[in-house]
Design a protein around this motif. Sequence first.
Motif, short mmCIF file in Angstrom:
data_model
loop_
_atom_site.label_atom_id
_atom_site.label_comp_id
_atom_site.label_asym_id
_atom_site.label_seq_id
_atom_site.Cartn_x
_atom_site.Cartn_y
_atom_site.Cartn_z
N ALA A 61 -21.04 -1.96 22.93
CA ALA A 61 -21.52 -0.61 22.62
C ALA A 61 -22.98 -0.48 23.03
CB ALA A 61 -21.37 -0.31 21.12
N SER A 62 -23.44 0.75 23.15
CA SER A 62 -24.87 1.00 23.28
C SER A 62 -25.45 1.02 21.87
CB SER A 62 -25.13 2.33 23.99
OG SER A 62 -24.75 2.25 25.35
N PRO A 63 -26.56 0.35 21.65
CA PRO A 63 -27.10 0.29 20.29
C PRO A 63 -27.76 1.60 19.88
CG PRO A 63 -28.60 -0.78 21.81
CD PRO A 63 -27.38 -0.41 22.61
N VAL A 64 -27.87 1.78 18.58
CA VAL A 64 -28.68 2.85 18.02
C VAL A 64 -30.10 2.32 17.88
CG1 VAL A 64 -29.01 4.32 15.99
CG2 VAL A 64 -26.69 3.78 16.80
N ASP A 65 -31.07 3.17 18.12
CA ASP A 65 -32.46 2.73 17.98
C ASP A 65 -32.70 2.21 16.56
OD1 ASP A 65 -35.23 2.56 18.98
OD2 ASP A 65 -35.62 4.06 17.42
N GLY A 66 -33.22 1.00 16.46
CA GLY A 66 -33.47 0.38 15.17
C GLY A 66 -32.32 -0.47 14.65
N GLU A 67 -31.22 -0.55 15.41
CA GLU A 67 -30.06 -1.32 14.98
C GLU A 67 -30.37 -2.82 15.00
OE1 GLU A 67 -25.39 -2.08 16.34
OE2 GLU A 67 -26.55 -0.38 17.14
N LYS A 68 -29.93 -3.51 13.98
CA LYS A 68 -30.07 -4.96 13.91
C LYS A 68 -28.96 -5.59 14.75
CE LYS A 68 -31.71 -8.70 11.57
NZ LYS A 68 -33.11 -9.09 11.37
N MET A 69 -29.34 -6.39 15.73
CA MET A 69 -28.36 -7.01 16.61
C MET A 69 -27.70 -8.21 15.93
SD MET A 69 -30.23 -6.83 20.30
CE MET A 69 -31.40 -8.07 19.76
N ARG A 70 -26.43 -8.43 16.29
CA ARG A 70 -25.68 -9.53 15.68
C ARG A 70 -25.05 -10.39 16.77
NH1 ARG A 70 -21.59 -6.97 11.57
NH2 ARG A 70 -21.67 -5.17 12.99
N PRO A 71 -24.90 -11.69 16.51
CA PRO A 71 -24.22 -12.56 17.47
C PRO A 71 -22.77 -12.12 17.67
CG PRO A 71 -25.36 -13.86 15.79
CD PRO A 71 -25.39 -12.44 15.32
N GLY A 72 -22.23 -12.43 18.84
CA GLY A 72 -20.84 -12.09 19.11
C GLY A 72 -20.62 -10.64 19.45
N ARG A 73 -21.71 -9.93 19.76
CA ARG A 73 -21.61 -8.52 20.14
C ARG A 73 -22.40 -8.29 21.43
NH1 ARG A 73 -19.95 -4.65 16.35
NH2 ARG A 73 -19.19 -5.61 14.42
N VAL A 74 -21.99 -7.25 22.16
CA VAL A 74 -22.63 -6.90 23.42
C VAL A 74 -23.29 -5.54 23.27
CG1 VAL A 74 -22.29 -6.51 25.89
CG2 VAL A 74 -20.87 -8.19 24.69
N TYR A 75 -24.56 -5.47 23.65
CA TYR A 75 -25.35 -4.24 23.53
C TYR A 75 -25.77 -3.80 24.93
CZ TYR A 75 -25.51 -5.76 18.67
OH TYR A 75 -25.16 -6.17 17.41
N VAL A 76 -25.36 -2.59 25.32
CA VAL A 76 -25.58 -2.10 26.68
C VAL A 76 -26.62 -0.98 26.65
CG1 VAL A 76 -24.50 -1.04 28.69
CG2 VAL A 76 -23.20 -2.67 27.28
N ALA A 77 -27.60 -1.07 27.52
CA ALA A 77 -28.61 -0.01 27.60
C ALA A 77 -27.95 1.30 27.99
CB ALA A 77 -29.67 -0.38 28.63
N PRO A 78 -28.23 2.39 27.27
CA PRO A 78 -27.65 3.69 27.63
C PRO A 78 -28.40 4.30 28.81
CG PRO A 78 -29.09 3.93 25.72
CD PRO A 78 -29.04 2.46 26.03
N PRO A 79 -27.82 5.30 29.45
CA PRO A 79 -28.50 5.95 30.58
C PRO A 79 -29.86 6.51 30.18
CG PRO A 79 -26.21 6.66 30.45
CD PRO A 79 -26.49 5.89 29.19
N ASP A 80 -30.84 6.33 31.06
CA ASP A 80 -32.17 6.93 30.93
C ASP A 80 -32.96 6.41 29.73
OD1 ASP A 80 -34.05 8.55 32.21
OD2 ASP A 80 -33.67 10.24 30.87
N ARG A 81 -32.62 5.23 29.23
CA ARG A 81 -33.39 4.61 28.15
C ARG A 81 -33.59 3.13 28.46
NH1 ARG A 81 -33.73 9.15 27.37
NH2 ARG A 81 -33.50 10.37 25.42
N HIS A 82 -34.81 2.67 28.28
CA HIS A 82 -35.04 1.23 28.31
C HIS A 82 -34.45 0.61 27.05
CE1 HIS A 82 -37.51 1.26 31.83
NE2 HIS A 82 -38.52 1.91 31.27
N LEU A 83 -33.80 -0.53 27.19
CA LEU A 83 -33.33 -1.31 26.05
C LEU A 83 -34.34 -2.42 25.81
CD1 LEU A 83 -31.33 -2.22 23.90
CD2 LEU A 83 -30.03 -3.40 25.69
N LEU A 84 -34.92 -2.44 24.61
CA LEU A 84 -35.92 -3.43 24.24
C LEU A 84 -35.48 -4.10 22.95
CD1 LEU A 84 -39.04 -1.10 24.72
CD2 LEU A 84 -37.99 -2.60 26.44
#
Length: 333
Positions: A61-84
């Motif tokens: 999924a694309s993360p929500v800003d401020g979302e806590k990332m968890r192991p075993g999941r994939v986080y994809v940068a959404p269009p027109d946004r840097h993923l940091l």
Amino acid sequence: MPESKVIAIGASAGGIEALRVVLAALPRALPAAVLIVQHLSPQSPGFLPKILERGSTMPVASPVDGEKMRPGRVYVAPPDRHLLVEDGGVARLSSGPRENRFRPAVDPLFRSAALAFGPRVIGVVLTGFLDDGAAGLQAIKLCGGLAVVQDPSEAWAASMPASALAHVDVDVCLPLREIGPRLIELAQQPAGAAPGGERSALIAEAAFAGGHPPPLEEALALGEPTLLTCPECGGGLMRLRGAAPTRYRCHTGHAFTERALFANLAENTESAVWSAIRALREQAMLARRPAREAAARGDREGADHLEKKAADCRALADRMRATQCNLAVDGSA
């Protein structure tokens, strides 16, 4: 994510299929979160997570800003946004300045992950044109992480992995289908100690992408001024000190490798040429009516002058068009 690792992957042209191959090899119990930047058009509908999830055992999924990332999941940068990523494994989405002509870009993700996770980061550069990701991999190595690169000889577009190999002390270079299994091994290995070293320039560069640029004096201290201007905002560009590949940045934060800057300027030049051709053709069209009016009232000299001006404009427009159409332009993605 106190002890988990982060796998940060960057890709461009040919990247969607390459990402599917890598993700298909990763298990649901992977002790790492996977963060992905795939160069996208700002107008992309945002279907990439669904495409990648079809062949993955992990949620994508694309993360929500401020979302806590968890192991075993994939986080994809959404269009027109840097993923940091920030300390504690918090995902941030930013509309900060483009880097290497893209947002999302690979280098900002890699820098932020390096600063947040240090030796627990595994950076991966896959297929793509130009050289986004090389500077970010350097940041990962500076902070003690690992660098993995797809073998350029079998990449759909060799430029990005080849640049990474040329400018980074890469730990692993493998064919695409061997990268996933190796990432599993690397994710399970204990991380090394965080090395020392000066990181002020890295911190300053990372701040730009997050929308919190350093003070102007600190920004200008990153490099030497040049006569070049930023194609994004028109500001002056500095050549960053010690950067390999050579990189440029303006004080508002847009950043380019030398090859990305050349590609951007080439596009801007073509746009300017077509605008000039349009203006010349319009001048020729506008000159016709007063030329006819001058001829009708017997002002032959005035009519000839306007007709010559129109002919000169048409001739110049035709020469510019012929030159532009015969240019060998190197594409990029």
